[in-house]
Design a protein around this motif. Sequence first.
Motif, PDB file in Angstrom:
ATOM      1  N   LEU A  51      29.097  -5.995   2.370  1.00 50.87           N
ATOM      2  CA  LEU A  51      29.652  -7.153   3.074  1.00 50.87           C
ATOM      3  C   LEU A  51      31.122  -6.949   3.433  1.00 50.87           C
ATOM      4  N   LEU A  54      31.444  -4.441   6.358  1.00 47.96           N
ATOM      5  CA  LEU A  54      31.071  -5.033   7.641  1.00 47.96           C
ATOM      6  C   LEU A  54      32.104  -6.050   8.115  1.00 47.96           C
ATOM      7  N   ALA A  55      32.623  -6.841   7.177  1.00 53.13           N
ATOM      8  CA  ALA A  55      33.623  -7.851   7.543  1.00 53.13           C
ATOM      9  C   ALA A  55      34.885  -7.204   8.098  1.00 53.13           C
ATOM     10  N   ALA A  58      34.155  -6.039  11.699  1.00 59.84           N
ATOM     11  CA  ALA A  58      34.049  -7.143  12.663  1.00 59.84           C
ATOM     12  C   ALA A  58      35.242  -8.078  12.632  1.00 59.84           C
ATOM     13  N   SER A  60      35.915 -10.265  10.433  1.00 64.12           N
ATOM     14  CA  SER A  60      35.313 -11.568  10.157  1.00 64.12           C
ATOM     15  C   SER A  60      36.281 -12.474   9.397  1.00 64.12           C
ATOM     16  N   ILE A  63      33.284 -14.290   4.599  1.00 64.62           N
ATOM     17  CA  ILE A  63      32.166 -13.513   4.063  1.00 64.62           C
ATOM     18  C   ILE A  63      31.259 -14.465   3.293  1.00 64.62           C
ATOM     19  N   PHE A 283      21.855  -8.245   7.592  1.00 65.87           N
ATOM     20  CA  PHE A 283      23.170  -8.851   7.812  1.00 65.87           C
ATOM     21  C   PHE A 283      23.319  -9.362   9.243  1.00 65.87           C
ATOM     22  N   CYS A 285      26.763 -10.301  11.651  1.00 65.83           N
ATOM     23  CA  CYS A 285      28.161  -9.862  11.562  1.00 65.83           C
ATOM     24  C   CYS A 285      28.898 -10.203  12.852  1.00 65.83           C
ATOM     25  N   THR A 290      30.661 -12.673   8.305  1.00 65.73           N
ATOM     26  CA  THR A 290      29.680 -11.642   7.958  1.00 65.73           C
ATOM     27  C   THR A 290      28.833 -12.236   6.844  1.00 65.73           C
ATOM     28  N   TYR A 324      22.904  -0.242   9.014  1.00 61.98           N
ATOM     29  CA  TYR A 324      24.225  -0.372   8.382  1.00 61.98           C
ATOM     30  C   TYR A 324      24.985   0.950   8.412  1.00 61.98           C
ATOM     31  N   VAL A 356      21.677  -4.590  10.579  1.00 67.45           N
ATOM     32  CA  VAL A 356      22.659  -5.545  11.082  1.00 67.45           C
ATOM     33  C   VAL A 356      22.078  -6.072  12.401  1.00 67.45           C
TER      34      VAL A 356
END
Length: 363
Positions: A51, A54-55, A58, A60, A63, A283, A285, A290, A324, A356
Motif C-alpha cells: 500500500l 502504491l501510494a 500515485a 495518494s 491509504i 488494489f 490507486c 490507495t 503490482y 491494480v
Amino acid sequence: MLRAGIVGLPNVGKSTLFNAVVANAKAEAANFPFCTIEPNVGVVAVPDERLNVLAKIASSAQIIPARVEFVDIAGLVKGASQGEGLGNQFLSHIREVDAIVHVVRCFENDDIIHVAGSVDPARDIEIINIELGLSDLSQIERRIDRTRKQARTSKDAQFEITVLEKLAAALNEGKSVRQVSLNDEEAEIIKGLELLTYKPIIYAANVSEDELATGNHFVETVRQIAATENAQVVIVSAQVEAELVELPESDKADFLASLGVEEGGLKSLIRATYTLLGLRTYFTCGPKETRAWTINAGMSAPQAAGVIHSDFERGFIRAETVAYKDLVTTGSMNAAKEKGLVRSEGKEYVVQEGDVMLFRFNV
C-alpha cells in the motif's frame, strides 16, 4: 469484512493475545466491556507494505487498508455445549464468525495456573472440539426432526436428511464436519446451519518468548492434530505481542529480529486466515486514495468491482489492470501503459493477487 473469532480455554493467553494484536494494529476497538459475557471486538488494519509503495507512486492523499474484525470470545469450559459457564451464549458468538482462531497453551509457567492443572495441548484441543461438536450434533438432530415430516413427500428433504445423518455419524465418532467429504450440493445444504466444526480453523500455538522462533514439542503436537483436520498452525507469543505494544514503531523490527523472527502475531494470523479462506487482495490507486480490497479467489472482474459497489458490477464494461510488480518496476501508470503492461480485461477475467485495477462502468 472478514470476522475471526478467538477461542480457547481460560488462561491460555487468548485475551492477552487479542489485546496486544488490537493495540499493535492501532485498532478501532468497539466499546465492549472486558467481561465474561460480551465478546471484545477489534477492527484491525491488514498489514500490507504494498500500500505504501502504491501510494507513493500515485501521490495518494490517503491509504485505506483492508480490515479484519477479531472477536475475543470468552473462555469455553468443559460442558459448554450444555450451558456450563454460559457456554451456549459463547457458542452462539462463534457461529457469527468466518474463521476460528483457537489459542492453545504451549508454554510452561508456574505463575499462570492452567484451568486443568497441567499443560497438555492435545487434551485442551479435544475439550474445545468436543464442545463444538456436541453443539453441532444437537443442532443437526433438531434439524433432522423438523425435516422428517417433509421427507415423506419431498425428495429434497430426503436428500437433506441423508446429508445430515452422514454428518451426525461423523460427529458421533469424534470427527469434525471439516473432516467429512462433501460435494458442492451437500455443502450448500448445510450452509445455513453455520456449523461450528465446519468453520475453517487456525490453531494459534501460544509459546514463550524464547521459543517463538523454534517452537517446542507442544507445538509439534498441535501440528499433528491440525494435519488431520486440514487446519493451519501459527506460532505466536502473547508475551511478545504484549511487549511490542510498549515499544516505539522504530524498535519493533529490531526486537523481533533479536528473537529470530521477522513478524509479529498479527501478520502471521492474518496471512494464515487469508490462505485458509482462499482470499485475495487487489488494489485501486489514484491521487485521492490507495486502497486494498479483499475478494475470494476465483472472482471475476465484475464480481471484484461489486465489492466496491453493486453498481460497479451491474454496469461493468471493462477493467484496466496492471500487475503490482509491473507497476512498481515501471514507476507509474503511464509508463506501464507505454510498455503495454496495462491490460483491458473483460467480464471473464479472473482477478489475480496484487492486481491494480481501474473499473469502467455504466451508471
